[in-house]
Structure formats: structure tokens, C-alpha cells
Design a protein around this motif. Structure first.
Motif, PDB file in Angstrom:
ATOM      1  N   LEU A  33       0.991 -23.087  45.500  1.00  0.00           N
ATOM      2  CA  LEU A  33       2.153 -22.855  44.643  1.00  0.00           C
ATOM      3  C   LEU A  33       1.786 -22.957  43.166  1.00  0.00           C
ATOM      4  N   ILE A  34       0.943 -23.928  42.821  1.00  0.00           N
ATOM      5  CA  ILE A  34       0.516 -24.067  41.425  1.00  0.00           C
ATOM      6  C   ILE A  34      -0.322 -22.868  41.008  1.00  0.00           C
ATOM      7  N   SER A  35      -1.236 -22.444  41.884  1.00  0.00           N
ATOM      8  CA  SER A  35      -2.074 -21.273  41.582  1.00  0.00           C
ATOM      9  C   SER A  35      -1.215 -20.026  41.428  1.00  0.00           C
ATOM     10  N   LEU A  36      -0.207 -19.885  42.299  1.00  0.00           N
ATOM     11  CA  LEU A  36       0.699 -18.741  42.213  1.00  0.00           C
ATOM     12  C   LEU A  36       1.454 -18.752  40.883  1.00  0.00           C
ATOM     13  N   MET A  37       1.938 -19.920  40.485  1.00  0.00           N
ATOM     14  CA  MET A  37       2.651 -20.035  39.218  1.00  0.00           C
ATOM     15  C   MET A  37       1.754 -19.634  38.054  1.00  0.00           C
ATOM     16  N   ILE A  38       0.517 -20.143  38.046  1.00  0.00           N
ATOM     17  CA  ILE A  38      -0.404 -19.855  36.946  1.00  0.00           C
ATOM     18  C   ILE A  38      -0.717 -18.367  36.868  1.00  0.00           C
ATOM     19  N   VAL A  39      -0.982 -17.746  38.021  1.00  0.00           N
ATOM     20  CA  VAL A  39      -1.350 -16.326  38.044  1.00  0.00           C
ATOM     21  C   VAL A  39      -0.172 -15.453  37.596  1.00  0.00           C
ATOM     22  N   VAL A  40       1.033 -15.754  38.088  1.00  0.00           N
ATOM     23  CA  VAL A  40       2.209 -14.958  37.717  1.00  0.00           C
ATOM     24  C   VAL A  40       2.499 -15.098  36.218  1.00  0.00           C
ATOM     25  N   VAL A  41       2.458 -16.338  35.700  1.00  0.00           N
ATOM     26  CA  VAL A  41       2.689 -16.549  34.272  1.00  0.00           C
ATOM     27  C   VAL A  41       1.626 -15.834  33.450  1.00  0.00           C
ATOM     28  N   TYR A  42       0.380 -15.921  33.891  1.00  0.00           N
ATOM     29  CA  TYR A  42      -0.727 -15.271  33.189  1.00  0.00           C
ATOM     30  C   TYR A  42      -0.525 -13.756  33.136  1.00  0.00           C
ATOM     31  N   LYS A  43      -0.115 -13.180  34.261  1.00  0.00           N
ATOM     32  CA  LYS A  43       0.051 -11.731  34.340  1.00  0.00           C
ATOM     33  C   LYS A  43       1.122 -11.232  33.376  1.00  0.00           C
ATOM     34  N   TYR A  44       2.226 -11.963  33.272  1.00  0.00           N
ATOM     35  CA  TYR A  44       3.360 -11.473  32.503  1.00  0.00           C
ATOM     36  C   TYR A  44       3.435 -12.030  31.084  1.00  0.00           C
ATOM     37  N   THR A  45       2.473 -12.848  30.695  1.00  0.00           N
ATOM     38  CA  THR A  45       2.443 -13.335  29.311  1.00  0.00           C
ATOM     39  C   THR A  45       1.210 -12.830  28.563  1.00  0.00           C
ATOM     40  N   THR A  46       0.431 -11.971  29.201  1.00  0.00           N
ATOM     41  CA  THR A  46      -0.724 -11.356  28.543  1.00  0.00           C
ATOM     42  C   THR A  46      -0.614  -9.839  28.640  1.00  0.00           C
ATOM     43  N   ASP A  47      -1.257  -9.172  27.710  1.00  0.00           N
ATOM     44  CA  ASP A  47      -1.329  -7.706  27.725  1.00  0.00           C
ATOM     45  C   ASP A  47      -2.435  -7.324  28.703  1.00  0.00           C
ATOM     46  N   GLN A  48      -2.043  -6.948  29.915  1.00  0.00           N
ATOM     47  CA  GLN A  48      -3.042  -6.691  30.946  1.00  0.00           C
ATOM     48  C   GLN A  48      -3.915  -5.476  30.644  1.00  0.00           C
ATOM     49  N   ASN A  49      -3.366  -4.510  29.934  1.00  0.00           N
ATOM     50  CA  ASN A  49      -4.193  -3.360  29.543  1.00  0.00           C
ATOM     51  C   ASN A  49      -5.300  -3.796  28.600  1.00  0.00           C
ATOM     52  N   LEU A  50      -4.936  -4.655  27.631  1.00  0.00           N
ATOM     53  CA  LEU A  50      -5.939  -5.168  26.704  1.00  0.00           C
ATOM     54  C   LEU A  50      -6.942  -6.061  27.427  1.00  0.00           C
ATOM     55  N   MET A  51      -6.459  -6.897  28.347  1.00  0.00           N
ATOM     56  CA  MET A  51      -7.356  -7.796  29.081  1.00  0.00           C
ATOM     57  C   MET A  51      -8.357  -7.000  29.912  1.00  0.00           C
ATOM     58  N   LYS A  52      -7.896  -5.921  30.528  1.00  0.00           N
ATOM     59  CA  LYS A  52      -8.796  -5.066  31.328  1.00  0.00           C
ATOM     60  C   LYS A  52      -9.835  -4.415  30.427  1.00  0.00           C
ATOM     61  N   GLN A  53      -9.384  -3.945  29.253  1.00  0.00           N
ATOM     62  CA  GLN A  53     -10.308  -3.316  28.307  1.00  0.00           C
ATOM     63  C   GLN A  53     -11.391  -4.305  27.866  1.00  0.00           C
ATOM     64  N   LEU A  54     -10.970  -5.533  27.516  1.00  0.00           N
ATOM     65  CA  LEU A  54     -11.932  -6.548  27.079  1.00  0.00           C
ATOM     66  C   LEU A  54     -12.897  -6.933  28.191  1.00  0.00           C
ATOM     67  N   LYS A  55     -12.376  -7.040  29.409  1.00  0.00           N
ATOM     68  CA  LYS A  55     -13.230  -7.399  30.541  1.00  0.00           C
ATOM     69  C   LYS A  55     -14.243  -6.303  30.828  1.00  0.00           C
ATOM     70  N   ASP A  56     -13.807  -5.049  30.738  1.00  0.00           N
ATOM     71  CA  ASP A  56     -14.725  -3.920  30.942  1.00  0.00           C
ATOM     72  C   ASP A  56     -15.804  -3.911  29.868  1.00  0.00           C
ATOM     73  N   GLU A  57     -15.415  -4.219  28.624  1.00  0.00           N
ATOM     74  CA  GLU A  57     -16.388  -4.266  27.535  1.00  0.00           C
ATOM     75  C   GLU A  57     -17.429  -5.358  27.782  1.00  0.00           C
ATOM     76  N   MET A  58     -16.986  -6.526  28.244  1.00  0.00           N
ATOM     77  CA  MET A  58     -17.926  -7.622  28.510  1.00  0.00           C
ATOM     78  C   MET A  58     -18.900  -7.250  29.617  1.00  0.00           C
ATOM     79  N   GLN A  59     -18.414  -6.582  30.651  1.00  0.00           N
ATOM     80  CA  GLN A  59     -19.296  -6.155  31.727  1.00  0.00           C
ATOM     81  C   GLN A  59     -20.309  -5.124  31.227  1.00  0.00           C
ATOM     82  N   ALA A  60     -19.853  -4.231  30.324  1.00  0.00           N
ATOM     83  CA  ALA A  60     -20.755  -3.219  29.759  1.00  0.00           C
ATOM     84  C   ALA A  60     -21.828  -3.877  28.897  1.00  0.00           C
TER      85      ALA A  60
END
Length: 253
Positions: A33-60
Motif C-alpha cells: 500500500l505504501i509503495s502504491l501510494m508513492i508510485v501513484v503520487v510520483y506519477k501524477y506530481t511529475t511531468d512524465q514526458n519530461l522524466m522519460k526524456q531525461l531517462k532516455d538521455e541518461m541511458q544514451a
């Protein structure tokens, strides 16, 4: 967590159901339940498009650094870019942490007062140890309230800087009195069939008595091939597994 003790009734109402379960299953479900809360809050309080872009850049950048192993100067430049991108990613992640930090601290405080130790059951023997400074000499006496029996001599000589008393009682909350050279001390013990206990350790900064410890046994939540874990170790393992699975399920970057 004493500052937030007034919230204990609300936390008991919200989380008390876990005390009806065996320790492992209670901690497992709370971890989910705590993990679910953290993941849901994280998803909807961050710009997921930007996070994906940054993560892709780090992998590159990581891929480039592997390719530039024989060119350390160029690899250093790429590493600098990777660190800047990683910092941006961490700053974005930190925003969601602010939303979950206080709730998690409150839940952890509640868990530590219900799952860290095994409760003292009615009729179960338990000990209280008083530790003294190295100069303390003499005899300390104890008196127990009605319902609680002292099983050894109520007067004990200080030996190797400590004195230990043993008790047994019926269901109830007890204030146990001690007297050392005319100075009073008290210990608080809870005897109950429920999964509750009082704070087992008191520390004193001044005077001959340095600490009073009620001998509660650590609650073993998970025995992993002889590696005995309490609630925190069990929570950490479970939360890592749940977080990885939930992040993939919710497509969180």
C-alpha cells in the motif's frame, strides 16, 4: 514521533487492521500500500514526458561513455552532461517526495510502536534492567503495583553497573517504582494480548541511573535462510520488489 502522538488514534483506525494479521502478512500488505501510494503520487506530481526524456538521455550518455572508454577526455565531457541530466531528473523526483515524506514518517513511527517488538503477554515473565554509571554503589529496591508480581528479591545490589528485576503480571499497564539512595525512578510496562507495547527504553542524562530498559524481544517478521529481519528490513525488501513492479505497471519513469 512523540510530537505526532495526537494522530495515533487516526493511525490506529487506518492501519490497525494489519495487527490482526501474522506479522509477515501485515508488513507485506502495508509495504504494498505504501509503495502504491508513492508510485501513484510520483506519477501524477511529475511531468512524465519530461522524466522519460531525461531517462532516455541518461541511458544514451551511459552508452556513449562505454563507447568512449579509450578516449577519456571525450568520456569526461559526456559524463559531465550525464551528471547534469541526472541532477535535473533528481530535482523533478524530489517534488513528489515532498508530498509523501510526512505521511511515510507517520506510518513508520506507527509501525515502530507496533511491529518492532513482541508484546508482553499475560503470565509471561519479563525483565527490567537498570544501568548505572561506573561510580554507583549500593542497593536499589522496586515495588510493583497490584496485578504485577516481583519474581526475585525486590532489593538488588548493583553488580557490574546494572541491576535486573523480573516480573510477571495480568493484563494491564503498570508503573513500576524504583528507589536508589532516596531518589525515585519509574518504568512503564504494558502486559496485553494485543500487539502493543510501551517504549522499552528510558535514558537519563544526569544522576547515577543511566537507563532503564524493559526486556522486550525483537519481533522477527521474516526469517530469510537464517537472516532474521524485523519490520524495517522486511519492508525494505518488499517495497523494492513492489516499487519495481508498480512502476512498470503504471509506466512510471
Amino acid at each position: 514521533m512523540a510530537f505526532f502522538d495526537f494522530l495515533n488514534p487516526a493511525l490506529d483506525f487506518l492501519l490497525g487492521w494489519s495487527l490482526l494479521l501474522p506479522p509477515f502478512w501485515g508488513v507485506l500488505l502495508l509495504s504494498f500500500l505504501i509503495s502504491l501510494m508513492i508510485v501513484v503520487v510520483y506519477k501524477y506530481t511529475t511531468d512524465q514526458n519530461l522524466m522519460k526524456q531525461l531517462k532516455d538521455e541518461m541511458q544514451a550518455f551511459q552508452k556513449q561513455m562505454k563507447e568512449l572508454r579509450e578516449h577519456p577526455d571525450q568520456a569526461m565531457g559526456v559524463q559531465k552532461q550525464a551528471m547534469e541530466t541526472n541532477m535535473k531528473y533528481m530535482m523533478q523526483s524530489f517534488k513528489s517526495t515532498l508530498y509523501t515524506l510526512i505521511p511515510i514518517l507517520l506510518i513508520f513511527g506507527w509501525l515502530n510502536t507496533h511491529w518492532a517488538f513482541a508484546a508482553i503477554a499475560p503470565g509471561q515473565e519479563f525483565s527490567v534492567e537498570l544501568k548505572f554509571d561506573e561510580k554507583a554503589l549500593g542497593t536499589i529496591t522496586t515495588s510493583a503495583p497490584e496485578g504485577l508480581d516481583v519474581l526475585n528479591d525486590p532489593s538488588r545490589n548493583i553488580t557490574d553497573g546494572s541491576a535486573i528485576f523480573t516480573y510477571k503480571g495480568v493484563d494491564g499497564t503498570y508503573i513500576i517504582d524504583y528507589d536508589f539512595n532516596g531518589k525515585p525512578y519509574t518504568a512503564r510496562a504494558l502486559v496485553t494480548d494485543s500487539k502493543r507495547y510501551e517504549n522499552p527504553i528510558q535514558v537519563f542524562k544526569d544522576g547515577p541511573v543511566q537507563s532503564i530498559s524493559v526486556g522486550l524481544k525483537k519481533l522477527i517478521v521474516l526469517d530469510l535462510f537464517g537472516w532474521q529481519l524485523g519490520w524495517l528490513g522486511t519492508y525494505i525488501i518488499c517495497s523494492i520488489v513492489f516499487s519495481m513492479g508498480l512502476r512498470k505497471l503504471f509506466k512510471v519513469y
